[in-house]
Design an enzyme around this catalytic site. Structure first.
Site, PDB file in Angstrom:
ATOM      1  N   ARG A 165       0.836  -1.202   0.000  1.00  0.00           N
ATOM      2  CA  ARG A 165       0.000   0.000   0.000  1.00  0.00           C
ATOM      3  C   ARG A 165       0.869   1.250   0.000  1.00  0.00           C
ATOM      4  O   ARG A 165       0.540   2.255  -0.617  1.00  0.00           O
ATOM      5  CB  ARG A 165      -0.898  -0.027   1.255  1.00  0.00           C
TER       6      ARG A 165
ATOM      7  N   HIS B  43     -19.368  14.464  -1.093  1.00  0.00           N
ATOM      8  CA  HIS B  43     -19.969  13.335  -0.368  1.00  0.00           C
ATOM      9  C   HIS B  43     -21.485  13.387  -0.591  1.00  0.00           C
ATOM     10  O   HIS B  43     -22.095  14.453  -0.424  1.00  0.00           O
ATOM     11  CB  HIS B  43     -19.649  13.429   1.129  1.00  0.00           C
TER      12      HIS B  43
END
Ligand code: GRF
Length: 210
Positions: free
Chosen positions: A66, A110
């Protein structure tokens, strides 16, 4: 001229709204310099190509760790030298190295009225499922600055959208996009491009009159 990099993961309808608003002049003084997708098959990459914008894929699957992906994402963004990074349906937790490098210069859309229906697990269609499960009568969308905590940074713009009888998550998602997201995100970029947005010491966003 505000240089904008847009991060995407899927359909790219928010990206399209930004492209269209730059072309029509609804977003002023702005150039989209790069589109970055974590998903090689994102329709958003085709939308970028059709608009003549450089689009690249930086996929976590191409990296062993990652950390390596985070660095690659940081390098791809840094190379674009953006004044502003717009997360337009980007389904990746933005790594701390990116937030640190571009502090105060990243915004996200969002699909709910923060601080309701946000945080861990509230992404994509799940947001609208939870809205319907709870039975609220008003939902909406929020554009906010990005900090270390999920869906948490200073709120820039919000718009309410009615929840209707017989809504499904899909129907509600579409209404939130049409009535809120595709309007708010271009508006937010244009306000920033005009230098009209500032954040006070309490983390409250203010918009100067034009
Ligand atoms: C939007 O609802 C956005 O708010 C959410 O994911 C969706 C992305 O849609 N985070 P698109 O890729 O812009 O069409």
């Amino acid at each position: 001229m505000l240089s904008v990099a847009v991060c995407v993961s899927g359909g790219g309808t928010n990206l399209q709204a930004i492209i269209d608003a730059v072309e029509s002049g609804r977003i002023v003084n702005t150039k989209i310099v790069k589109v970055i997708s974590n998903n090689p098959n994102a329709r958003a990459l085709k939308r970028a190509a059709d608009a003549g914008i450089e689009g690249i894929c930086v996929s976590p699957r191409s990296y062993e760790t990652r950390e390596a992906f985070n660095q690659a994402l940081l390098e791809a963004l840094t190379a674009a030298e953006p004044d502003l990074i717009v997360l337009a349906g980007f389904m990746v937790a933005v790594p701390a190295c990116v937030i640190n490098a571009f502090r105060g210069r990243i915004i996200n859309i969002h699909p709910a009225l923060i601080p309701s229906f946000c945080g861990k697990g509230y992404y994509g269609l799940h947001v609208h499922e939870k809205v319907l499960e709870r039975g609220v009568k008003v939902t909406g969308a929020t554009v906010h600055f990005v900090d270390e905590d999920l869906d948490h940074g200073p709120i820039l713009l919000q718009k309410a959208v009615a929840v209707k009888e017989n809504d499904t998550p899909e129907i509600l998602q579409r209404r939130v996009m049409e009535e809120a997201e595709w309007i708010l995100l271009p508006s937010a970029i244009s306000l920033i491009a005009q230098g009209r947005v500032w954040i006070d010491e309490k983390g409250i966003t203010h918009i100067k009159e034009s």
